[in-house]
Write an enzyme that holds these catalytic residues in place. Structure first.
Site, PDB file in Angstrom:
ATOM      1  N   SER A 124       0.840  -1.194   0.000  1.00 41.75           N
ATOM      2  CA  SER A 124       0.000   0.000   0.000  1.00 41.75           C
ATOM      3  C   SER A 124       0.873   1.242   0.000  1.00 41.75           C
ATOM      4  O   SER A 124       2.070   1.167   0.277  1.00 41.75           O
ATOM      5  CB  SER A 124      -0.924   0.007   1.221  1.00 41.75           C
ATOM      6  N   LYS A 125       0.212   2.368  -0.285  1.00 40.37           N
ATOM      7  CA  LYS A 125       0.990   3.607  -0.357  1.00 40.37           C
ATOM      8  C   LYS A 125       1.610   3.927   1.004  1.00 40.37           C
ATOM      9  O   LYS A 125       2.554   4.699   1.094  1.00 40.37           O
ATOM     10  CB  LYS A 125       0.138   4.748  -0.883  1.00 40.37           C
ATOM     11  N   ARG A 126       1.067   3.311   2.060  1.00 39.42           N
ATOM     12  CA  ARG A 126       1.633   3.570   3.387  1.00 39.42           C
ATOM     13  C   ARG A 126       3.044   3.018   3.517  1.00 39.42           C
ATOM     14  O   ARG A 126       3.797   3.458   4.377  1.00 39.42           O
ATOM     15  CB  ARG A 126       0.741   2.974   4.471  1.00 39.42           C
TER      16      ARG A 126
ATOM     17  N   LYS B  62       5.357   3.599   1.674  1.00 42.68           N
ATOM     18  CA  LYS B  62       6.251   4.711   1.357  1.00 42.68           C
ATOM     19  C   LYS B  62       6.330   5.681   2.536  1.00 42.68           C
ATOM     20  O   LYS B  62       7.407   6.109   2.924  1.00 42.68           O
ATOM     21  CB  LYS B  62       5.706   5.464   0.138  1.00 42.68           C
TER      22      LYS B  62
END
Ligand code: GLU
Length: 533
Positions: free
Chosen positions: A247-249, A251
Protein backbone atom coordinates in the site's frame (compact mmCIF):
# COMPACT_ATOMS: atom_id res chain seq x y z
CA UNK A 1 -20.89 -15.26 -25.09
CA UNK A 2 -21.72 -12.55 -27.60
CA UNK A 3 -18.30 -10.94 -27.80
CA UNK A 4 -19.61 -7.63 -29.17
CA UNK A 5 -21.43 -7.00 -25.96
CA UNK A 6 -18.47 -7.02 -23.57
CA UNK A 7 -17.82 -3.76 -21.78
CA UNK A 8 -15.47 -3.39 -18.83
CA UNK A 9 -14.43 -0.37 -16.85
CA UNK A 10 -11.65 0.93 -14.66
CA UNK A 11 -13.07 3.30 -12.06
CA UNK A 12 -10.36 4.91 -9.95
CA UNK A 13 -11.04 7.47 -7.24
CA UNK A 14 -8.80 10.50 -7.88
CA UNK A 15 -7.48 10.78 -4.34
CA UNK A 16 -3.82 10.06 -5.02
CA UNK A 17 -1.50 8.53 -7.55
CA UNK A 18 -2.27 5.40 -9.55
CA UNK A 19 -0.63 2.56 -7.67
CA UNK A 20 0.43 -0.76 -9.13
CA UNK A 21 -2.60 -2.59 -7.74
CA UNK A 22 -4.85 -0.13 -9.59
CA UNK A 23 -2.76 -0.49 -12.72
CA UNK A 24 -3.23 -4.25 -12.59
CA UNK A 25 -7.01 -3.82 -12.25
CA UNK A 26 -6.93 -1.51 -15.26
CA UNK A 27 -4.79 -3.99 -17.22
CA UNK A 28 -7.06 -6.98 -16.58
CA UNK A 29 -10.13 -4.96 -17.56
CA UNK A 30 -8.33 -3.77 -20.66
CA UNK A 31 -7.17 -7.29 -21.59
CA UNK A 32 -10.61 -8.77 -21.06
CA UNK A 33 -12.33 -6.12 -23.17
CA UNK A 34 -9.73 -6.15 -25.95
CA UNK A 35 -9.56 -9.92 -26.06
CA UNK A 36 -13.28 -10.14 -26.68
CA UNK A 37 -13.41 -7.21 -29.07
CA UNK A 38 -15.35 -5.25 -26.47
CA UNK A 39 -15.00 -1.78 -25.00
CA UNK A 40 -12.94 -0.49 -22.11
CA UNK A 41 -14.38 2.46 -20.18
CA UNK A 42 -12.46 4.78 -17.87
CA UNK A 43 -14.56 6.49 -15.23
CA UNK A 44 -13.29 8.87 -12.58
CA UNK A 45 -15.09 8.33 -9.27
CA UNK A 46 -14.80 11.75 -7.71
CA UNK A 47 -17.78 11.76 -5.36
CA UNK A 48 -15.56 12.40 -2.35
CA UNK A 49 -15.45 16.17 -2.64
CA UNK A 50 -12.82 16.60 0.03
CA UNK A 51 -10.27 14.02 -1.11
CA UNK A 52 -10.67 14.16 -4.90
CA UNK A 53 -8.35 16.42 -6.87
CA UNK A 54 -8.04 17.35 -10.53
CA UNK A 55 -4.29 16.83 -10.23
CA UNK A 56 -4.76 13.24 -9.18
CA UNK A 57 -7.19 12.56 -12.03
CA UNK A 58 -4.73 14.04 -14.54
CA UNK A 59 -1.93 11.90 -13.07
CA UNK A 60 -3.99 8.73 -13.40
CA UNK A 61 -4.74 9.48 -17.07
CA UNK A 62 -1.09 10.17 -17.75
CA UNK A 63 0.04 6.94 -16.07
CA UNK A 64 -2.52 4.87 -17.98
CA UNK A 65 -1.36 6.46 -21.22
CA UNK A 66 2.26 5.74 -20.33
CA UNK A 67 1.31 2.10 -19.79
CA UNK A 68 -0.46 2.08 -23.15
CA UNK A 69 -3.83 1.17 -21.64
CA UNK A 70 -6.06 3.13 -24.00
CA UNK A 71 -9.74 3.58 -23.27
CA UNK A 72 -12.69 3.74 -25.64
CA UNK A 73 -14.87 6.00 -23.53
CA UNK A 74 -13.74 8.22 -20.70
CA UNK A 75 -12.12 11.54 -19.87
CA UNK A 76 -10.20 13.40 -22.55
CA UNK A 77 -6.68 14.17 -21.32
CA UNK A 78 -6.11 17.88 -20.89
CA UNK A 79 -9.77 18.73 -21.49
CA UNK A 80 -12.55 19.83 -19.14
CA UNK A 81 -14.35 17.24 -17.02
CA UNK A 82 -16.86 15.32 -19.10
CA UNK A 83 -19.65 12.88 -18.27
CA UNK A 84 -17.10 10.21 -17.28
CA UNK A 85 -16.48 12.08 -14.04
CA UNK A 86 -19.05 11.15 -11.42
CA UNK A 87 -19.22 14.73 -10.14
CA UNK A 88 -20.80 15.64 -13.52
CA UNK A 89 -23.57 13.09 -13.13
CA UNK A 90 -25.44 14.31 -10.05
CA UNK A 91 -28.74 14.80 -11.88
CA UNK A 92 -28.78 11.15 -12.90
CA UNK A 93 -28.02 9.93 -9.38
CA UNK A 94 -30.64 12.23 -7.90
CA UNK A 95 -33.32 10.97 -10.26
CA UNK A 96 -32.68 7.38 -9.16
CA UNK A 97 -32.39 8.38 -5.50
CA UNK A 98 -35.78 10.02 -5.71
CA UNK A 99 -37.21 6.92 -7.30
CA UNK A 100 -35.95 4.76 -4.42
CA UNK A 101 -37.44 7.18 -1.90
CA UNK A 102 -40.76 7.08 -3.76
CA UNK A 103 -40.67 3.31 -3.80
CA UNK A 104 -40.10 3.31 -0.05
CA UNK A 105 -36.69 1.70 -0.41
CA UNK A 106 -34.60 4.67 0.72
CA UNK A 107 -35.12 6.72 3.85
CA UNK A 108 -33.57 9.63 5.67
CA UNK A 109 -31.35 9.15 8.72
CA UNK A 110 -30.00 11.85 11.05
CA UNK A 111 -27.31 10.41 13.33
CA UNK A 112 -24.19 12.40 14.01
CA UNK A 113 -20.84 10.56 13.73
CA UNK A 114 -20.68 10.57 17.56
CA UNK A 115 -24.09 8.92 17.84
CA UNK A 116 -23.08 6.28 15.34
CA UNK A 117 -19.86 5.62 17.25
CA UNK A 118 -21.86 5.21 20.48
CA UNK A 119 -24.29 2.80 18.76
CA UNK A 120 -21.31 0.82 17.47
CA UNK A 121 -19.88 0.62 20.97
CA UNK A 122 -23.12 -0.73 22.42
CA UNK A 123 -23.14 -3.46 19.75
CA UNK A 124 -19.49 -4.28 20.44
CA UNK A 125 -20.18 -4.61 24.16
CA UNK A 126 -22.88 -7.12 23.32
CA UNK A 127 -20.34 -8.91 21.13
CA UNK A 128 -22.27 -8.49 17.92
CA UNK A 129 -21.43 -6.55 14.79
CA UNK A 130 -23.19 -3.22 14.40
CA UNK A 131 -25.73 -3.17 11.59
CA UNK A 132 -27.72 -0.04 10.90
CA UNK A 133 -31.31 -1.03 10.14
CA UNK A 134 -34.41 0.98 9.50
CA UNK A 135 -36.40 -0.83 12.19
CA UNK A 136 -33.75 -0.61 14.89
CA UNK A 137 -34.59 1.13 18.17
CA UNK A 138 -32.91 4.41 19.13
CA UNK A 139 -32.62 6.00 15.69
CA UNK A 140 -32.08 9.78 15.79
CA UNK A 141 -34.96 12.22 15.27
CA UNK A 142 -35.35 14.36 12.14
CA UNK A 143 -33.36 17.56 12.38
CA UNK A 144 -31.10 16.35 15.18
CA UNK A 145 -28.09 15.76 12.91
CA UNK A 146 -26.99 15.83 9.28
CA UNK A 147 -29.45 14.27 6.84
CA UNK A 148 -28.31 11.32 4.80
CA UNK A 149 -30.26 8.83 2.71
CA UNK A 150 -29.96 5.15 3.52
CA UNK A 151 -31.00 2.19 1.42
CA UNK A 152 -33.15 -0.43 3.07
CA UNK A 153 -31.45 -3.71 2.30
CA UNK A 154 -33.77 -6.71 2.03
CA UNK A 155 -33.57 -9.26 4.85
CA UNK A 156 -32.91 -12.04 2.37
CA UNK A 157 -29.73 -13.98 1.55
CA UNK A 158 -27.91 -12.55 -1.44
CA UNK A 159 -25.94 -15.01 -3.55
CA UNK A 160 -23.89 -14.34 -6.64
CA UNK A 161 -21.45 -16.24 -8.79
CA UNK A 162 -18.05 -14.62 -8.81
CA UNK A 163 -16.23 -15.55 -12.02
CA UNK A 164 -13.00 -16.09 -10.10
CA UNK A 165 -14.04 -17.02 -6.58
CA UNK A 166 -17.19 -19.04 -7.25
CA UNK A 167 -20.47 -18.69 -5.35
CA UNK A 168 -20.58 -16.06 -2.63
CA UNK A 169 -23.50 -15.73 -0.20
CA UNK A 170 -24.33 -13.19 2.43
CA UNK A 171 -27.21 -13.92 4.80
CA UNK A 172 -30.02 -11.41 5.39
CA UNK A 173 -29.00 -10.61 8.96
CA UNK A 174 -25.51 -9.66 7.78
CA UNK A 175 -26.76 -6.74 5.69
CA UNK A 176 -26.63 -3.16 6.72
CA UNK A 177 -28.68 -0.22 5.43
CA UNK A 178 -25.87 1.61 3.67
CA UNK A 179 -25.77 5.36 3.15
CA UNK A 180 -26.45 6.15 -0.50
CA UNK A 181 -26.53 9.96 -0.36
CA UNK A 182 -24.22 11.87 1.96
CA UNK A 183 -25.19 15.04 3.80
CA UNK A 184 -23.32 17.11 1.16
CA UNK A 185 -25.85 15.92 -1.41
CA UNK A 186 -23.36 13.67 -3.21
CA UNK A 187 -24.08 9.99 -3.69
CA UNK A 188 -21.80 7.51 -1.98
CA UNK A 189 -19.51 5.21 -3.95
CA UNK A 190 -21.98 2.32 -3.53
CA UNK A 191 -24.81 4.18 -5.18
CA UNK A 192 -22.90 5.96 -7.93
CA UNK A 193 -21.08 2.77 -8.96
CA UNK A 194 -24.35 0.89 -9.43
CA UNK A 195 -26.05 3.68 -11.37
CA UNK A 196 -23.01 4.17 -13.61
CA UNK A 197 -22.25 0.54 -14.31
CA UNK A 198 -25.87 0.16 -15.34
CA UNK A 199 -26.09 3.42 -17.29
CA UNK A 200 -22.79 2.77 -19.11
CA UNK A 201 -23.79 -0.77 -20.04
CA UNK A 202 -20.94 -2.43 -18.17
CA UNK A 203 -21.17 -6.20 -18.61
CA UNK A 204 -18.25 -7.30 -16.41
CA UNK A 205 -17.03 -5.69 -13.20
CA UNK A 206 -13.48 -6.86 -12.55
CA UNK A 207 -12.05 -5.35 -9.40
CA UNK A 208 -9.86 -6.18 -6.43
CA UNK A 209 -10.98 -8.56 -3.69
CA UNK A 210 -11.15 -5.72 -1.20
CA UNK A 211 -14.47 -4.87 -2.86
CA UNK A 212 -15.89 -8.39 -2.56
CA UNK A 213 -18.18 -7.61 0.35
CA UNK A 214 -19.46 -4.50 -1.42
CA UNK A 215 -20.94 -6.58 -4.19
CA UNK A 216 -23.92 -7.97 -2.19
CA UNK A 217 -24.79 -4.37 -1.25
CA UNK A 218 -24.65 -3.40 -4.91
CA UNK A 219 -26.78 -6.38 -5.89
CA UNK A 220 -29.39 -5.28 -3.36
CA UNK A 221 -29.48 -1.92 -5.11
CA UNK A 222 -29.68 -3.46 -8.60
CA UNK A 223 -32.69 -5.44 -7.52
CA UNK A 224 -34.43 -2.47 -5.92
CA UNK A 225 -33.83 -0.41 -9.06
CA UNK A 226 -35.14 -3.24 -11.24
CA UNK A 227 -31.90 -3.63 -13.18
CA UNK A 228 -29.99 -6.66 -14.41
CA UNK A 229 -26.58 -6.66 -12.65
CA UNK A 230 -23.30 -7.15 -14.52
CA UNK A 231 -21.11 -10.22 -13.93
CA UNK A 232 -18.54 -9.83 -11.17
CA UNK A 233 -14.99 -11.09 -10.74
CA UNK A 234 -12.80 -10.16 -7.78
CA UNK A 235 -9.08 -10.29 -8.25
CA UNK A 236 -6.44 -11.29 -5.71
CA UNK A 237 -4.71 -8.56 -3.76
CA UNK A 238 -1.11 -7.50 -4.30
CA UNK A 239 1.18 -8.31 -1.38
CA UNK A 240 4.76 -7.43 -0.55
CA UNK A 241 7.24 -10.26 -0.23
CA UNK A 242 6.87 -10.12 3.57
CA UNK A 243 3.15 -10.88 3.26
CA UNK A 244 1.95 -7.40 4.14
CA UNK A 245 -0.50 -5.75 1.77
CA UNK A 246 1.28 -3.48 -0.66
CA UNK A 247 0.00 0.00 0.00
CA UNK A 248 0.99 3.61 -0.36
CA UNK A 249 1.63 3.57 3.39
CA UNK A 250 4.78 1.52 2.74
CA UNK A 251 6.25 4.71 1.36
CA UNK A 252 5.16 6.95 4.21
CA UNK A 253 6.37 4.34 6.70
CA UNK A 254 9.81 4.24 5.08
CA UNK A 255 10.02 8.06 5.03
CA UNK A 256 9.05 8.31 8.71
CA UNK A 257 11.59 5.65 9.67
CA UNK A 258 14.30 7.54 7.75
CA UNK A 259 13.34 10.81 9.49
CA UNK A 260 13.39 9.14 12.93
CA UNK A 261 16.81 7.58 12.26
CA UNK A 262 18.18 10.90 11.06
CA UNK A 263 16.91 12.78 14.11
CA UNK A 264 18.35 10.05 16.35
CA UNK A 265 21.78 10.76 14.84
CA UNK A 266 21.67 14.12 16.59
CA UNK A 267 19.78 16.22 14.02
CA UNK A 268 16.66 18.16 14.97
CA UNK A 269 13.10 18.48 13.72
CA UNK A 270 13.81 22.11 12.78
CA UNK A 271 16.75 20.99 10.65
CA UNK A 272 14.45 18.60 8.80
CA UNK A 273 11.94 21.42 8.21
CA UNK A 274 14.75 23.43 6.69
CA UNK A 275 16.21 20.57 4.65
CA UNK A 276 12.90 19.27 3.26
CA UNK A 277 11.21 22.63 2.71
CA UNK A 278 8.03 21.22 4.28
CA UNK A 279 6.23 23.73 6.56
CA UNK A 280 6.69 22.75 10.23
CA UNK A 281 3.00 22.09 10.93
CA UNK A 282 2.67 19.79 7.92
CA UNK A 283 5.87 17.95 8.72
CA UNK A 284 4.72 17.44 12.31
CA UNK A 285 1.38 16.06 11.12
CA UNK A 286 3.20 13.72 8.78
CA UNK A 287 5.63 12.44 11.40
CA UNK A 288 2.75 12.04 13.89
CA UNK A 289 0.99 9.79 11.35
CA UNK A 290 -1.91 12.20 10.97
CA UNK A 291 -1.50 12.21 7.19
CA UNK A 292 -0.16 9.70 4.70
CA UNK A 293 0.40 12.27 1.96
CA UNK A 294 2.89 10.62 -0.38
CA UNK A 295 4.16 14.01 -1.56
CA UNK A 296 5.39 14.73 1.96
CA UNK A 297 6.95 11.26 2.07
CA UNK A 298 8.72 11.98 -1.21
CA UNK A 299 10.02 15.33 0.07
CA UNK A 300 11.39 13.74 3.25
CA UNK A 301 12.98 10.90 1.24
CA UNK A 302 14.59 13.36 -1.19
CA UNK A 303 15.85 15.63 1.61
CA UNK A 304 17.55 12.72 3.34
CA UNK A 305 18.60 11.00 0.08
CA UNK A 306 16.75 7.86 1.14
CA UNK A 307 15.08 5.97 -1.69
CA UNK A 308 11.47 5.06 -0.85
CA UNK A 309 9.88 1.83 -2.07
CA UNK A 310 8.19 2.28 -5.43
CA UNK A 311 4.42 1.83 -5.08
CA UNK A 312 2.80 4.17 -7.57
CA UNK A 313 3.12 3.78 -11.31
CA UNK A 314 4.95 7.09 -11.51
CA UNK A 315 7.54 5.86 -8.99
CA UNK A 316 8.40 3.04 -11.37
CA UNK A 317 8.40 5.45 -14.27
CA UNK A 318 10.87 7.70 -12.45
CA UNK A 319 13.01 4.70 -11.54
CA UNK A 320 13.39 3.93 -15.21
CA UNK A 321 11.21 0.88 -15.69
CA UNK A 322 9.86 0.41 -19.20
CA UNK A 323 6.07 0.50 -19.46
CA UNK A 324 5.98 -2.86 -21.24
CA UNK A 325 8.16 -4.50 -18.61
CA UNK A 326 6.07 -3.11 -15.75
CA UNK A 327 2.88 -4.19 -17.48
CA UNK A 328 4.27 -7.67 -18.15
CA UNK A 329 5.32 -7.95 -14.52
CA UNK A 330 2.04 -6.81 -12.98
CA UNK A 331 0.08 -9.07 -15.32
CA UNK A 332 1.72 -12.03 -13.60
CA UNK A 333 0.63 -10.98 -10.09
CA UNK A 334 -2.29 -13.28 -9.51
CA UNK A 335 -2.50 -14.45 -13.12
CA UNK A 336 -0.72 -17.42 -14.56
CA UNK A 337 -0.60 -17.74 -18.34
CA UNK A 338 0.59 -21.37 -17.98
CA UNK A 339 3.72 -23.24 -19.04
CA UNK A 340 5.78 -21.05 -16.69
CA UNK A 341 5.58 -18.27 -19.24
CA UNK A 342 7.13 -15.06 -17.95
CA UNK A 343 8.11 -12.68 -20.72
CA UNK A 344 4.97 -11.92 -22.69
CA UNK A 345 4.19 -9.34 -25.31
CA UNK A 346 0.85 -7.58 -25.20
CA UNK A 347 -0.38 -9.78 -28.04
CA UNK A 348 0.62 -12.91 -26.17
CA UNK A 349 -1.12 -11.62 -23.06
CA UNK A 350 -4.24 -11.02 -25.11
CA UNK A 351 -4.09 -14.52 -26.52
CA UNK A 352 -3.58 -16.24 -23.18
CA UNK A 353 -5.70 -14.10 -20.86
CA UNK A 354 -8.85 -15.55 -19.34
CA UNK A 355 -10.65 -15.13 -16.03
CA UNK A 356 -10.30 -18.87 -15.39
CA UNK A 357 -6.52 -18.49 -15.19
CA UNK A 358 -6.64 -15.78 -12.51
CA UNK A 359 -5.79 -17.09 -9.06
CA UNK A 360 -7.85 -16.83 -5.91
CA UNK A 361 -5.04 -16.09 -3.49
CA UNK A 362 -2.99 -12.94 -3.18
CA UNK A 363 -0.05 -12.38 -5.53
CA UNK A 364 3.45 -11.28 -4.53
CA UNK A 365 5.25 -8.23 -5.75
CA UNK A 366 8.79 -9.51 -6.22
CA UNK A 367 10.95 -6.46 -6.85
CA UNK A 368 14.02 -8.52 -7.76
CA UNK A 369 12.08 -10.25 -10.48
CA UNK A 370 10.78 -6.95 -11.80
CA UNK A 371 14.33 -5.60 -12.00
CA UNK A 372 15.46 -8.72 -13.85
CA UNK A 373 12.51 -8.46 -16.22
CA UNK A 374 13.18 -4.80 -16.93
CA UNK A 375 16.81 -5.63 -17.73
CA UNK A 376 15.59 -8.32 -20.13
CA UNK A 377 13.35 -5.82 -21.86
CA UNK A 378 16.16 -3.29 -22.15
CA UNK A 379 18.58 -5.91 -23.53
CA UNK A 380 16.09 -7.37 -25.97
CA UNK A 381 14.89 -4.15 -27.54
CA UNK A 382 16.53 -2.10 -30.21
CA UNK A 383 17.76 1.40 -29.53
CA UNK A 384 14.88 2.59 -31.76
CA UNK A 385 12.40 0.89 -29.44
CA UNK A 386 14.08 2.22 -26.32
CA UNK A 387 14.31 5.82 -27.48
CA UNK A 388 10.63 6.72 -26.80
CA UNK A 389 10.83 5.05 -23.37
CA UNK A 390 13.88 7.16 -22.58
CA UNK A 391 12.07 10.30 -23.74
CA UNK A 392 9.13 9.45 -21.43
CA UNK A 393 11.59 8.82 -18.61
CA UNK A 394 13.36 12.12 -19.21
CA UNK A 395 10.00 13.91 -19.13
CA UNK A 396 9.55 13.05 -15.45
CA UNK A 397 13.17 13.11 -14.22
CA UNK A 398 16.07 15.52 -14.34
CA UNK A 399 19.23 13.52 -14.83
CA UNK A 400 21.80 15.28 -17.01
CA UNK A 401 21.00 12.92 -19.92
CA UNK A 402 17.76 14.87 -20.27
CA UNK A 403 19.69 17.71 -21.89
CA UNK A 404 21.74 15.47 -24.20
CA UNK A 405 21.09 15.41 -27.94
CA UNK A 406 19.11 12.56 -29.42
CA UNK A 407 22.24 11.10 -30.96
CA UNK A 408 24.05 11.17 -27.61
CA UNK A 409 21.06 9.53 -25.96
CA UNK A 410 21.10 6.79 -28.56
CA UNK A 411 24.81 6.20 -28.05
CA UNK A 412 24.27 5.95 -24.32
CA UNK A 413 21.44 3.44 -24.78
CA UNK A 414 23.57 1.30 -27.09
CA UNK A 415 26.42 1.40 -24.60
CA UNK A 416 24.39 0.57 -21.51
CA UNK A 417 21.65 -1.73 -22.73
CA UNK A 418 23.67 -4.84 -21.88
CA UNK A 419 24.65 -3.59 -18.47
CA UNK A 420 21.73 -1.82 -16.83
CA UNK A 421 18.60 -2.91 -14.98
CA UNK A 422 16.76 0.39 -15.35
CA UNK A 423 16.99 3.63 -17.29
CA UNK A 424 17.63 5.45 -13.99
CA UNK A 425 20.64 3.24 -13.30
CA UNK A 426 21.93 4.08 -16.75
CA UNK A 427 21.25 7.80 -16.29
CA UNK A 428 23.01 7.75 -12.92
CA UNK A 429 26.03 5.76 -14.06
CA UNK A 430 26.26 7.82 -17.23
CA UNK A 431 26.22 11.19 -15.45
CA UNK A 432 29.92 11.71 -16.08
CA UNK A 433 29.31 11.99 -19.81
CA UNK A 434 27.37 15.19 -19.34
CA UNK A 435 28.75 16.77 -16.19
CA UNK A 436 32.09 16.92 -14.36
CA UNK A 437 32.58 13.60 -12.60
CA UNK A 438 33.20 13.44 -8.87
CA UNK A 439 36.55 11.80 -8.40
CA UNK A 440 36.58 8.44 -6.62
CA UNK A 441 39.55 9.12 -4.32
CA UNK A 442 40.50 5.50 -3.78
CA UNK A 443 40.50 4.78 -7.51
CA UNK A 444 42.47 7.97 -8.12
CA UNK A 445 45.15 6.96 -5.60
CA UNK A 446 45.40 3.46 -6.97
CA UNK A 447 45.36 4.09 -10.71
CA UNK A 448 46.64 7.64 -11.20
CA UNK A 449 48.69 8.86 -8.26
CA UNK A 450 50.68 5.73 -7.54
CA UNK A 451 53.50 4.20 -9.60
CA UNK A 452 54.10 5.85 -12.95
CA UNK A 453 50.46 6.86 -13.38
CA UNK A 454 51.38 10.42 -14.17
CA UNK A 455 53.80 9.51 -16.92
CA UNK A 456 51.33 7.06 -18.42
CA UNK A 457 48.56 9.63 -18.42
CA UNK A 458 50.83 12.14 -20.14
CA UNK A 459 51.72 9.51 -22.75
CA UNK A 460 48.05 8.81 -23.33
CA UNK A 461 47.40 12.49 -23.75
CA UNK A 462 50.19 12.75 -26.29
CA UNK A 463 48.71 9.83 -28.21
CA UNK A 464 45.21 11.23 -28.23
CA UNK A 465 45.75 14.91 -28.86
CA UNK A 466 46.83 14.63 -32.53
CA UNK A 467 43.62 12.76 -33.40
CA UNK A 468 41.37 15.19 -35.20
CA UNK A 469 38.91 12.72 -36.67
CA UNK A 470 37.58 11.53 -33.30
CA UNK A 471 35.98 8.35 -34.61
CA UNK A 472 35.86 4.71 -33.61
CA UNK A 473 38.08 3.82 -36.55
CA UNK A 474 40.79 6.28 -35.57
CA UNK A 475 40.60 5.61 -31.85
CA UNK A 476 40.42 1.79 -31.88
CA UNK A 477 44.13 1.23 -32.70
CA UNK A 478 45.10 3.79 -30.06
CA UNK A 479 43.13 1.92 -27.41
CA UNK A 480 45.13 -1.16 -28.36
CA UNK A 481 48.31 0.82 -27.79
CA UNK A 482 47.05 2.18 -24.47
CA UNK A 483 46.50 -1.39 -23.29
CA UNK A 484 50.21 -2.03 -23.86
CA UNK A 485 51.29 1.02 -21.84
CA UNK A 486 51.77 1.17 -18.09
CA UNK A 487 53.38 -0.99 -15.48
CA UNK A 488 51.43 -4.05 -16.36
CA UNK A 489 49.25 -4.80 -19.34
CA UNK A 490 45.83 -3.22 -18.86
CA UNK A 491 46.71 -0.81 -16.07
CA UNK A 492 46.94 2.22 -18.35
CA UNK A 493 43.30 1.94 -19.48
CA UNK A 494 42.31 2.20 -15.81
CA UNK A 495 44.43 5.31 -15.42
CA UNK A 496 42.66 6.86 -18.40
CA UNK A 497 39.28 5.70 -17.17
CA UNK A 498 39.67 7.32 -13.76
CA UNK A 499 40.84 10.54 -15.41
CA UNK A 500 37.89 10.85 -17.74
CA UNK A 501 35.08 9.07 -15.83
CA UNK A 502 36.06 9.82 -12.23
CA UNK A 503 36.10 6.14 -11.24
CA UNK A 504 37.28 2.74 -12.35
CA UNK A 505 33.97 1.49 -13.77
CA UNK A 506 32.58 2.59 -17.11
CA UNK A 507 31.39 1.11 -20.38
CA UNK A 508 34.18 0.08 -22.82
CA UNK A 509 36.75 2.83 -23.29
CA UNK A 510 36.36 3.15 -27.04
CA UNK A 511 32.64 3.96 -26.86
CA UNK A 512 33.21 6.11 -23.80
CA UNK A 513 35.83 8.22 -25.59
CA UNK A 514 33.64 8.58 -28.66
CA UNK A 515 30.67 9.85 -26.69
CA UNK A 516 32.73 12.15 -24.48
CA UNK A 517 34.31 13.78 -27.52
CA UNK A 518 37.82 15.07 -28.04
CA UNK A 519 37.58 18.35 -26.15
CA UNK A 520 36.07 16.94 -22.98
CA UNK A 521 38.43 13.96 -22.96
CA UNK A 522 41.55 16.11 -23.28
CA UNK A 523 40.27 18.73 -20.84
CA UNK A 524 39.59 16.08 -18.19
CA UNK A 525 43.03 14.52 -18.68
CA UNK A 526 44.61 17.97 -18.35
CA UNK A 527 42.73 18.67 -15.18
CA UNK A 528 43.99 15.46 -13.59
CA UNK A 529 47.55 16.09 -14.80
CA UNK A 530 47.40 19.48 -13.16
CA UNK A 531 46.04 17.99 -9.98
CA UNK A 532 49.02 15.63 -9.60
CA UNK A 533 51.33 18.41 -10.69
N1 GLU B 1 -13.61 3.91 -7.08
C1 GLU B 1 -13.46 2.59 -6.56
C2 GLU B 1 -12.00 2.41 -6.14
O1 GLU B 1 -11.15 3.14 -6.59
C3 GLU B 1 -13.83 1.59 -7.62
C4 GLU B 1 -14.15 0.25 -7.13
C5 GLU B 1 -14.88 -0.53 -8.22
O2 GLU B 1 -14.22 -0.92 -9.18
O3 GLU B 1 -16.08 -0.70 -8.10
O4 GLU B 1 -11.70 1.54 -5.34
Amino acid sequence: MDSKMIKTRFAPSPTGFLHVGGARTALFNWLFARKHGGQFVLRIEDTDQVRSTAESAAGILSDLQWLGLNWDCGPKPGAEKNEYFQSMRLALYNAHLEQLVKDGRAYEAYETPQQLAAMRMVAEKMKRPFRYRRNMPGRAERGSGPTVLRFEMPFETITFHDLILGDISVAGEEHDDIIIRKSDGFPTYHFAVVVDDHDMGITHVLRAQEHLMNTPKHLGLYKALGWQPPAHAHMPLVFNMDNTKMSKRDKTKAARAAAAAWIKQGNTFEMLVEKSGIPADQLKEFLDKKTDDSRLAAAVGAALSVPLPEIDVQDFRRSGYLPDALLNFIALIGWSPGENREILTRDEMLQLFSLETIGKTSGRFDRKKLLWMNGEYIRNHTVDDLQPALAAFNAVTSYPIKKASESQQRQLLAMYQERTGTLAEMAENGRFFFEEPTLDQAAFKKHVESGNGRIVLQQIRDMLSPVTDWSKEQLAPLIEKIIELGEKRGSAPQTLRVAICGGSVSPPLLETLCLLGRDTTLARIDKILQKIG
